[in-house]
Design a protein around this motif. Structure first.
Motif, PDB file in Angstrom:
ATOM      1  N   PRO A  56      47.902 -29.273  45.031  1.00 48.25           N
ATOM      2  CA  PRO A  56      48.112 -27.982  44.252  1.00 48.25           C
ATOM      3  C   PRO A  56      48.148 -28.151  42.786  1.00 48.25           C
ATOM      4  O   PRO A  56      48.443 -29.431  42.335  1.00 48.25           O
ATOM      5  CB  PRO A  56      49.431 -27.689  44.930  1.00 48.25           C
ATOM      6  N   LEU A  57      47.616 -27.170  42.092  1.00 47.62           N
ATOM      7  CA  LEU A  57      47.697 -27.258  40.673  1.00 47.62           C
ATOM      8  C   LEU A  57      49.190 -27.060  39.815  1.00 47.62           C
ATOM      9  O   LEU A  57      49.885 -26.066  40.424  1.00 47.62           O
ATOM     10  CB  LEU A  57      46.908 -26.128  40.055  1.00 47.62           C
ATOM     11  N   CYS A  58      49.400 -27.896  39.000  1.00 49.20           N
ATOM     12  CA  CYS A  58      50.578 -27.728  38.281  1.00 49.20           C
ATOM     13  C   CYS A  58      50.675 -26.602  37.659  1.00 49.20           C
ATOM     14  O   CYS A  58      49.729 -26.048  37.183  1.00 49.20           O
ATOM     15  CB  CYS A  58      50.844 -29.037  37.251  1.00 49.20           C
ATOM     16  N   GLY A  59      51.973 -25.886  37.325  1.00 51.95           N
ATOM     17  CA  GLY A  59      51.882 -24.723  36.861  1.00 51.95           C
ATOM     18  C   GLY A  59      51.328 -24.880  35.253  1.00 51.95           C
ATOM     19  O   GLY A  59      51.159 -23.798  34.603  1.00 51.95           O
ATOM     20  N   ARG A  60      51.561 -25.855  34.526  1.00 54.63           N
ATOM     21  CA  ARG A  60      51.088 -26.236  33.236  1.00 54.63           C
ATOM     22  C   ARG A  60      49.665 -26.448  33.154  1.00 54.63           C
ATOM     23  O   ARG A  60      49.253 -27.114  32.106  1.00 54.63           O
ATOM     24  CB  ARG A  60      52.047 -27.272  32.647  1.00 54.63           C
ATOM     25  N   ASP A  61      48.939 -26.766  34.362  1.00 53.59           N
ATOM     26  CA  ASP A  61      47.443 -26.952  34.246  1.00 53.59           C
ATOM     27  C   ASP A  61      46.704 -25.859  33.691  1.00 53.59           C
ATOM     28  O   ASP A  61      47.095 -24.816  34.124  1.00 53.59           O
ATOM     29  CB  ASP A  61      46.925 -27.272  35.616  1.00 53.59           C
ATOM     30  N   TYR A 109      49.399 -19.606  37.753  1.00 53.76           N
ATOM     31  CA  TYR A 109      50.321 -19.257  37.099  1.00 53.76           C
ATOM     32  C   TYR A 109      50.021 -18.611  35.677  1.00 53.76           C
ATOM     33  O   TYR A 109      50.804 -18.059  35.218  1.00 53.76           O
ATOM     34  CB  TYR A 109      51.585 -20.100  36.984  1.00 53.76           C
ATOM     35  N   VAL A 110      48.966 -18.943  35.251  1.00 54.49           N
ATOM     36  CA  VAL A 110      48.450 -18.595  33.722  1.00 54.49           C
ATOM     37  C   VAL A 110      48.339 -17.225  33.574  1.00 54.49           C
ATOM     38  O   VAL A 110      49.114 -16.550  32.595  1.00 54.49           O
ATOM     39  CB  VAL A 110      47.064 -19.084  33.234  1.00 54.49           C
ATOM     40  N   GLU A 111      47.665 -16.547  34.476  1.00 53.74           N
ATOM     41  CA  GLU A 111      47.875 -14.667  34.409  1.00 53.74           C
ATOM     42  C   GLU A 111      49.233 -14.098  34.516  1.00 53.74           C
ATOM     43  O   GLU A 111      49.529 -13.220  33.700  1.00 53.74           O
ATOM     44  CB  GLU A 111      46.876 -14.270  35.691  1.00 53.74           C
ATOM     45  N   LEU A 112      50.411 -15.027  35.503  1.00 52.23           N
ATOM     46  CA  LEU A 112      51.446 -14.210  35.435  1.00 52.23           C
ATOM     47  C   LEU A 112      52.309 -14.779  34.070  1.00 52.23           C
ATOM     48  O   LEU A 112      53.301 -13.868  33.716  1.00 52.23           O
ATOM     49  CB  LEU A 112      52.190 -15.153  36.585  1.00 52.23           C
TER      50      LEU A 112
END
Length: 122
Positions: free
Chosen positions: A6-11, A16-19
């Motif tokens: 799973p990709l880290c939220g800061r990757d 999560y980038v769009e959110l």
């Protein structure tokens, strides 16, 4: 394999980038930023917030509804009064960091970088 991880939220490829962009969009309003700043120290009613941000209660209520939908604020009801608070510490930090970045745009020595004067020990 890396594809299964799973990709880290800061990757950069994080979903999560769009959110995050939606959160920035939600905070791209001076009244909503002022509301977040006002709620840093605890919960307030709509009327108290309206007084702090110098807007009508109706206008503040509309902004709070948007912030609530974005899960930036949450509520507590006491009788007929509703109290608002920040849902978590992240919105406060995000707004503070934006204010700090704004200070950098105006001065080479922003207030948040100036050393605090140590208290005298007596």
């Amino acid at each position: 394999m890396d594809a299964d991880k799973p990709l880290c939220g800061r990757d950069p490829q994080s979903t999560y980038v769009e959110l995050a962009v939606e959160i920035f969009s939600m905070l791209a309003d001076a009244t909503r930023v002022r509301i977040v700043l006002a709620l840093r120290d605890g919960e307030l009613s709509v009327n108290s917030l309206a007084e702090v941000v110098d807007k009508s209660s109706a206008a503040v209520s509309q902004h709070l509804a948007k912030l609530r939908l974005a899960r930036i604020v949450s509520t507590r009801q006491e009788g007929t009064r509703v109290f608002y608070r920040l849902a978590n510490e992240h919105a406060s930090r995000l707004v503070s960091d934006a204010i700090f970045q704004a200070e950098h745009a105006l001065t080479s020595s922003p207030a948040h970088h100036q050393a605090q004067t140590p208290l005298a020990v007596g």
